[in-house]
Design a protein around this motif. Structure first.
Motif, PDB file in Angstrom:
ATOM      1  N   SER A 115       0.822  -1.203   0.000  1.00 12.69           N
ATOM      2  CA  SER A 115       0.000   0.000   0.000  1.00 12.69           C
ATOM      3  C   SER A 115       0.857   1.254   0.000  1.00 12.69           C
ATOM      4  CB  SER A 115      -0.932  -0.013   1.218  1.00 12.69           C
ATOM      5  OG  SER A 115      -1.731   1.139   1.234  1.00 12.69           O
ATOM      6  N   ALA A 116       2.027   1.187   0.709  1.00 16.05           N
ATOM      7  CA  ALA A 116       2.877   2.358   0.828  1.00 16.05           C
ATOM      8  C   ALA A 116       3.729   2.596  -0.415  1.00 16.05           C
ATOM      9  CB  ALA A 116       3.789   2.208   2.048  1.00 16.05           C
ATOM     10  N   ARG A 117       3.776   1.639  -1.324  1.00 15.30           N
ATOM     11  CA  ARG A 117       4.653   1.756  -2.479  1.00 15.30           C
ATOM     12  C   ARG A 117       4.153   2.780  -3.486  1.00 15.30           C
ATOM     13  NH1 ARG A 117       4.774  -2.888  -5.534  1.00 15.30           N
ATOM     14  NH2 ARG A 117       6.555  -2.055  -6.675  1.00 15.30           N
ATOM     15  N   ALA A 118       2.889   3.155  -3.406  1.00 18.36           N
ATOM     16  CA  ALA A 118       2.346   4.122  -4.349  1.00 18.36           C
ATOM     17  C   ALA A 118       1.439   5.097  -3.607  1.00 18.36           C
ATOM     18  CB  ALA A 118       1.577   3.414  -5.460  1.00 18.36           C
ATOM     19  N   THR A 119       1.634   6.382  -3.859  1.00 15.31           N
ATOM     20  CA  THR A 119       0.792   7.392  -3.232  1.00 15.31           C
ATOM     21  C   THR A 119      -0.581   7.394  -3.892  1.00 15.31           C
ATOM     22  OG1 THR A 119       1.459   9.112  -4.798  1.00 15.31           O
ATOM     23  CG2 THR A 119       2.849   8.803  -2.822  1.00 15.31           C
ATOM     24  N   PRO A 120      -1.589   7.995  -3.240  1.00 16.30           N
ATOM     25  CA  PRO A 120      -2.920   8.077  -3.862  1.00 16.30           C
ATOM     26  C   PRO A 120      -2.882   8.725  -5.243  1.00 16.30           C
ATOM     27  CG  PRO A 120      -3.075   8.622  -1.537  1.00 16.30           C
ATOM     28  CD  PRO A 120      -1.612   8.480  -1.843  1.00 16.30           C
ATOM     29  N   ALA A 121      -2.023   9.737  -5.423  1.00 15.17           N
ATOM     30  CA  ALA A 121      -1.933  10.404  -6.727  1.00 15.17           C
ATOM     31  C   ALA A 121      -1.391   9.446  -7.788  1.00 15.17           C
ATOM     32  CB  ALA A 121      -1.044  11.641  -6.621  1.00 15.17           C
ATOM     33  N   VAL A 122      -0.393   8.632  -7.415  1.00 16.75           N
ATOM     34  CA  VAL A 122       0.174   7.678  -8.364  1.00 16.75           C
ATOM     35  C   VAL A 122      -0.848   6.601  -8.696  1.00 16.75           C
ATOM     36  CG1 VAL A 122       1.926   5.881  -8.639  1.00 16.75           C
ATOM     37  CG2 VAL A 122       2.568   8.126  -7.736  1.00 16.75           C
ATOM     38  N   ARG A 123      -1.603   6.141  -7.687  1.00 18.65           N
ATOM     39  CA  ARG A 123      -2.634   5.129  -7.946  1.00 18.65           C
ATOM     40  C   ARG A 123      -3.720   5.679  -8.868  1.00 18.65           C
ATOM     41  NH1 ARG A 123      -1.638   3.721  -2.425  1.00 18.65           N
ATOM     42  NH2 ARG A 123      -3.424   4.922  -1.689  1.00 18.65           N
ATOM     43  N   ALA A 124      -4.067   6.949  -8.667  1.00 20.88           N
ATOM     44  CA  ALA A 124      -5.066   7.573  -9.537  1.00 20.88           C
ATOM     45  C   ALA A 124      -4.550   7.671 -10.972  1.00 20.88           C
ATOM     46  CB  ALA A 124      -5.427   8.964  -9.007  1.00 20.88           C
ATOM     47  N   LEU A 125      -3.257   8.032 -11.120  1.00 22.76           N
ATOM     48  CA  LEU A 125      -2.660   8.095 -12.457  1.00 22.76           C
ATOM     49  C   LEU A 125      -2.664   6.713 -13.112  1.00 22.76           C
ATOM     50  CD1 LEU A 125      -1.061   9.637 -14.640  1.00 22.76           C
ATOM     51  CD2 LEU A 125       1.035   9.057 -13.372  1.00 22.76           C
TER      52      LEU A 125
END
Length: 377
Positions: A115-125
């Protein structure tokens, strides 16, 4: 609310892939009712309900991979007491009941890390660019996935198409082959067998099975398990033969037990049943475990020689190529004979070249015998 976790499906298999849900959210189910079909590295398994209840939520969709102990189903149930390790509340790190923030496909011990490997912004992208973050290599700090990582993956998908992740049997096969490549010191010995005098309709596979049994009796060092970590080996008194079976889903290796003490007819019936079970994906996982040596009869498809892969802890695998007419010298004259090519790969850490050669010599001797009275099939 209560959660049904994916139970241990046997043989220590750590994960399974959802094939098909047989129920949906809101359904009322009874104990032992089939909830879902999942595919392990060994077989397709139907998972029954451990209790009566109403389905509140399904964790994962067809194609998702879940690990043993991860939530599979959430129940609305009148029962309030915890029934054990399979059905029960799932606390988070602070002792609170967990919600839906785990990641299907991540091992329980790595969910927080994933979960920590990607920020919410990166997951949204990633969602906007249709990029699957699972398995994506992060180049940020501490392995975090960056926007550049996602954009590079999206560009690769656009040019070459989306990569198809290996699943089920093929995924396990890839892991097994990588392990074998890393651990085994392989040497391959090849030879041709003159089978010109075999009766018409000879059961080639059973002839090979019987020859392997004779070879293991003549040279027991080949019917061995080897432990590379402790540099120890375990010689077996019984010969359990793994027989490679090619399917659309991948490679299966069911095990014929104690081939040195069973009749050819019994072995043939056992092999036919195992092959049918493999194709139907109903073979029990235990029937794919415990081989002491393996046979790959790849010549039923194509190929003369090969370097078959030895899978630890076994130390040998015999490959049989395509039977063909071949010009050979017999008593000083060139004649055409029926020839069966053989390829024996052995782990040179556990067996010497002499032991492998004596094993092969005995196999050739047995195969070249003219058993005219042999039953055919």
């Amino acid at each position: 609310m209560k959660y049904f976790k994916l139970p241990d499906l046997g043989e220590g298999l750590p994960e399974a892939e959802i094939v098909e849900w047989h129920i949906k959210e809101g359904d009322e189910v009874k104990i032992d009712q089939i909830l879902v079909s999942v595919e392990t590295a060994k077989a397709i398994v139907e998972v029954p309900s451990p209790q009566d209840g109403v389905i509140a939520h399904l964790f994962g969709a067809a194609g998702d991979t879940i690990h043993t102990g991860e939530p599979l189903i959430e129940y609305i149930s009148e029962e309030d007491d915890d029934t054990g390790t399979v059905v029960g509340e799932i606390p988070d790190a602070e002792g609170n009941e967990a919600g839906d923030d785990f990641i299907i496909g991540a091992a329980p011990s790595t969910r927080a890390h994933q979960s920590a490997r990607a920020t919410p912004a990166v997951r949204a992208l990633a969602r906007r660019l249709n990029v699957d973050l699972n398995g994506l290599q992060g180049n940020g700090r501490n392995g975090a996935i960056t926007p550049e990582d996602v954009e590079q993956a999206a560009s690769m998908n656009k040019v070459h198409g989306h990569a198809e992740p290996l699943r089920g049997v093929r995924k396990q096969m890839a892991k097994t082959m990588a392990l074998a490549h890393a651990e085994v010191v392989p040497v391959t010995l090849c030879e041709d067998v003159d089978i010109h005098n075999w009766p018409s309709g000879t059961d080639v596979t059973m002839r090979l099975v019987n020859a392997i049994a004779a070879g293991c009796k003549a040279e027991p060092a080949i019917n061995t398990w080897f432990d590379g970590a402790s540099l120890s080996r375990r010689q077996h008194s019984k010969i359990h033969l793994g027989v490679a079976v090619d399917t659309d889903q991948g490679l299966f290796v069911p095990v014929l037990r104690d081939i040195g003490q069973r009749s050819t007819e019994e072995l043939r019936k056992g092999l036919d049943k195992m092959r049918a079970d493999v194709k139907a994906r109903t073979i029990p996982p235990k029937e794919l475990q415990g081989a002491t040596i393996t046979l790959s009869n790849f010549g039923t498809i194509a190929g003369r020689y090969a370097s078959p892969v030895v899978v630890p802890p076994q130390v040998a695998i015999l490959g049989a190529g395509v039977i063909r007419d071949q010009a050979v010298a017999v008593d000083g004259e060139v004649v055409v004979r029926r020839v069966l090519p053989l390829s024996l790969t052995f782990d040179h850490r556990a067996a010497t070249g002499g032991e492998a050669a004596r094993f092969m010599r005995e196999i050739i001797r047995v195969l070249e015998q003219d058993f005219s009275e042999e039953s055919t099939g």
